[in-house]
Design a protein around this motif. Sequence first.
Motif, PDB file in Angstrom:
ATOM      1  N   SER A  96      59.485  50.440  30.353  1.00  0.00           N
ATOM      2  CA  SER A  96      58.086  49.906  30.366  1.00  0.00           C
ATOM      3  C   SER A  96      56.830  48.654  30.244  1.00  0.00           C
ATOM      4  O   SER A  96      57.670  48.793  29.289  1.00  0.00           O
ATOM      5  N   ILE A  97      56.175  48.097  31.009  1.00  0.00           N
ATOM      6  CA  ILE A  97      55.485  46.898  30.545  1.00  0.00           C
ATOM      7  C   ILE A  97      54.801  47.115  29.455  1.00  0.00           C
ATOM      8  O   ILE A  97      54.076  48.194  29.649  1.00  0.00           O
ATOM      9  N   VAL A  98      54.485  46.169  28.182  1.00  0.00           N
ATOM     10  CA  VAL A  98      53.596  46.906  26.900  1.00  0.00           C
ATOM     11  C   VAL A  98      52.167  46.523  27.280  1.00  0.00           C
ATOM     12  O   VAL A  98      51.366  47.189  26.593  1.00  0.00           O
ATOM     13  N   LEU A  99      51.864  45.494  27.969  1.00  0.00           N
ATOM     14  CA  LEU A  99      50.745  45.806  28.582  1.00  0.00           C
ATOM     15  C   LEU A  99      49.908  46.194  29.575  1.00  0.00           C
ATOM     16  O   LEU A  99      51.395  47.104  30.288  1.00  0.00           O
ATOM     17  N   ASP A 100      49.251  46.921  29.077  1.00  0.00           N
ATOM     18  CA  ASP A 100      48.318  47.974  29.112  1.00  0.00           C
ATOM     19  C   ASP A 100      47.872  47.619  30.958  1.00  0.00           C
ATOM     20  O   ASP A 100      48.262  46.400  31.899  1.00  0.00           O
ATOM     21  N   PRO A 101      48.506  49.146  32.083  1.00  0.00           N
ATOM     22  CA  PRO A 101      48.452  48.843  33.091  1.00  0.00           C
ATOM     23  C   PRO A 101      46.942  48.462  34.210  1.00  0.00           C
ATOM     24  O   PRO A 101      46.997  47.236  34.963  1.00  0.00           O
ATOM     25  N   ALA A 102      46.459  48.282  33.139  1.00  0.00           N
ATOM     26  CA  ALA A 102      44.470  48.231  33.848  1.00  0.00           C
ATOM     27  C   ALA A 102      44.399  46.106  33.701  1.00  0.00           C
ATOM     28  O   ALA A 102      43.951  45.350  34.473  1.00  0.00           O
ATOM     29  N   ALA A 103      45.198  45.306  32.408  1.00  0.00           N
ATOM     30  CA  ALA A 103      45.465  44.022  32.871  1.00  0.00           C
ATOM     31  C   ALA A 103      46.632  43.922  33.241  1.00  0.00           C
ATOM     32  O   ALA A 103      46.524  42.497  34.487  1.00  0.00           O
ATOM     33  N   GLN A 104      47.368  44.472  33.922  1.00  0.00           N
ATOM     34  CA  GLN A 104      48.453  44.523  34.830  1.00  0.00           C
ATOM     35  C   GLN A 104      47.651  44.189  36.053  1.00  0.00           C
ATOM     36  O   GLN A 104      48.135  43.208  36.875  1.00  0.00           O
ATOM     37  N   ASP A 105      47.327  45.178  36.859  1.00  0.00           N
ATOM     38  CA  ASP A 105      46.335  44.938  37.626  1.00  0.00           C
ATOM     39  C   ASP A 105      44.937  43.879  38.012  1.00  0.00           C
ATOM     40  O   ASP A 105      45.399  43.189  39.829  1.00  0.00           O
ATOM     41  N   LEU A 106      45.037  43.169  36.771  1.00  0.00           N
ATOM     42  CA  LEU A 106      43.575  41.974  36.859  1.00  0.00           C
ATOM     43  C   LEU A 106      44.755  41.467  37.568  1.00  0.00           C
ATOM     44  O   LEU A 106      44.708  40.238  37.882  1.00  0.00           O
ATOM     45  N   LEU A 107      46.060  40.580  36.526  1.00  0.00           N
ATOM     46  CA  LEU A 107      46.139  39.672  36.541  1.00  0.00           C
ATOM     47  C   LEU A 107      47.915  39.931  37.736  1.00  0.00           C
ATOM     48  O   LEU A 107      48.078  38.666  38.378  1.00  0.00           O
ATOM     49  N   PHE A 108      47.844  40.816  37.968  1.00  0.00           N
ATOM     50  CA  PHE A 108      48.936  40.869  39.649  1.00  0.00           C
ATOM     51  C   PHE A 108      48.486  41.892  40.357  1.00  0.00           C
ATOM     52  O   PHE A 108      48.612  41.412  41.736  1.00  0.00           O
ATOM     53  N   ARG A 109      48.642  43.548  40.092  1.00  0.00           N
ATOM     54  CA  ARG A 109      48.410  44.125  41.347  1.00  0.00           C
ATOM     55  C   ARG A 109      48.024  43.958  42.080  1.00  0.00           C
ATOM     56  O   ARG A 109      47.708  43.833  44.121  1.00  0.00           O
ATOM     57  N   GLU A 110      46.689  43.829  41.091  1.00  0.00           N
ATOM     58  CA  GLU A 110      44.629  44.029  42.724  1.00  0.00           C
ATOM     59  C   GLU A 110      44.441  42.617  42.360  1.00  0.00           C
ATOM     60  O   GLU A 110      43.423  42.222  43.450  1.00  0.00           O
ATOM     61  N   ALA A 111      45.260  41.345  41.997  1.00  0.00           N
ATOM     62  CA  ALA A 111      45.058  39.963  42.318  1.00  0.00           C
ATOM     63  C   ALA A 111      45.137  39.312  44.143  1.00  0.00           C
ATOM     64  O   ALA A 111      46.141  39.960  44.177  1.00  0.00           O
ATOM     65  N   ARG A 112      44.458  38.931  44.619  1.00  0.00           N
ATOM     66  CA  ARG A 112      44.642  37.882  45.877  1.00  0.00           C
ATOM     67  C   ARG A 112      43.999  37.022  45.680  1.00  0.00           C
ATOM     68  O   ARG A 112      43.450  36.783  44.869  1.00  0.00           O
ATOM     69  N   THR A 113      44.554  36.324  46.518  1.00  0.00           N
ATOM     70  CA  THR A 113      43.801  35.283  46.490  1.00  0.00           C
ATOM     71  C   THR A 113      42.348  34.947  47.431  1.00  0.00           C
ATOM     72  O   THR A 113      42.386  35.822  48.419  1.00  0.00           O
ATOM     73  N   ALA A 114      41.387  34.507  47.220  1.00  0.00           N
ATOM     74  CA  ALA A 114      40.202  34.961  47.645  1.00  0.00           C
ATOM     75  C   ALA A 114      39.973  33.956  48.720  1.00  0.00           C
ATOM     76  O   ALA A 114      40.450  32.602  48.459  1.00  0.00           O
ATOM     77  N   ASN A 115      38.852  34.008  49.144  1.00  0.00           N
ATOM     78  CA  ASN A 115      38.484  32.747  50.299  1.00  0.00           C
ATOM     79  C   ASN A 115      36.709  32.971  50.896  1.00  0.00           C
ATOM     80  O   ASN A 115      36.514  31.886  51.446  1.00  0.00           O
ATOM     81  N   THR A 116      36.719  33.673  50.546  1.00  0.00           N
ATOM     82  CA  THR A 116      35.753  33.641  49.739  1.00  0.00           C
ATOM     83  C   THR A 116      34.780  34.098  48.024  1.00  0.00           C
ATOM     84  O   THR A 116      35.709  34.814  47.537  1.00  0.00           O
ATOM     85  N   PHE A 117      33.446  33.119  48.282  1.00  0.00           N
ATOM     86  CA  PHE A 117      33.059  33.154  46.708  1.00  0.00           C
ATOM     87  C   PHE A 117      31.677  33.294  46.289  1.00  0.00           C
ATOM     88  O   PHE A 117      30.297  33.252  47.398  1.00  0.00           O
ATOM     89  N   THR A 118      30.827  34.207  45.502  1.00  0.00           N
ATOM     90  CA  THR A 118      29.475  33.997  45.208  1.00  0.00           C
ATOM     91  C   THR A 118      29.164  32.923  45.122  1.00  0.00           C
ATOM     92  O   THR A 118      29.769  31.599  44.226  1.00  0.00           O
ATOM     93  N   ASP A 119      27.979  32.385  44.871  1.00  0.00           N
ATOM     94  CA  ASP A 119      27.576  31.099  44.005  1.00  0.00           C
ATOM     95  C   ASP A 119      27.037  31.593  42.378  1.00  0.00           C
ATOM     96  O   ASP A 119      27.261  30.247  41.558  1.00  0.00           O
TER      97      ASP A 119
END
Length: 196
Positions: free
Chosen positions: A2-25
């Motif tokens: 398995s990957i050593v990096l914590d699953p939450a960090a894996q999600d943050l960096l890869f699985r849940e990350a997407r190209t953002a099209n709108t941003f807050t101010d």
Amino acid sequence: MSIVLDPAAQDLLFREARTANTFTDEPVTDEQVQAIYDLVKFGPTAFNQSPLRVVLVRSAEGRERLVQHMAEGNRPKTATAPLVAILAADNEFHEELPALLPHFPQAKDLFFAERPVRESAAGLNAALQAAYFIIGVRAAGLAAGPMTGYDAAGIQKEFLDDDHTPLMVVNIGKPGEDAWFPRSPRLSYDEVIKTV
């Protein structure tokens, strides 16, 4: 294995990350950008050449100059992102090699004396560093919106010089309302990985 990096960090960096099209101010601070760079500067490049250069566009005047060079569909995103970064390849990166590669300073002239060789190496390695930069933005809890839809010659003339080639423009900030398009499919393991 398995990957050593914590699953939450894996999600943050890869699985849940997407190209953002709108941003807050909410602003992106210089301290956040410094932290991103201090992390991603350790990503490997050939000969440690480190050709990525970044122009941060913060001012209203700079933003206006940049937006005019963006493709029509990218203009609203770039106009409203808290921070925009122009990522470029330094085609004269070899001048830094004696300091970046102190155990082999002759690499500067031995391998990179010719401009076409430098341009090829700079493009490949700066693109690699651009990918690290995007992952670093995500690691900082921010969203990245990398884009290549722009007038490259216009951006080069407006913000860079003949020794720097633009690679992409990255909008950066906290994701706004309806920031994400649906996740597009990815190739399967067997479509990409071959064993010989």
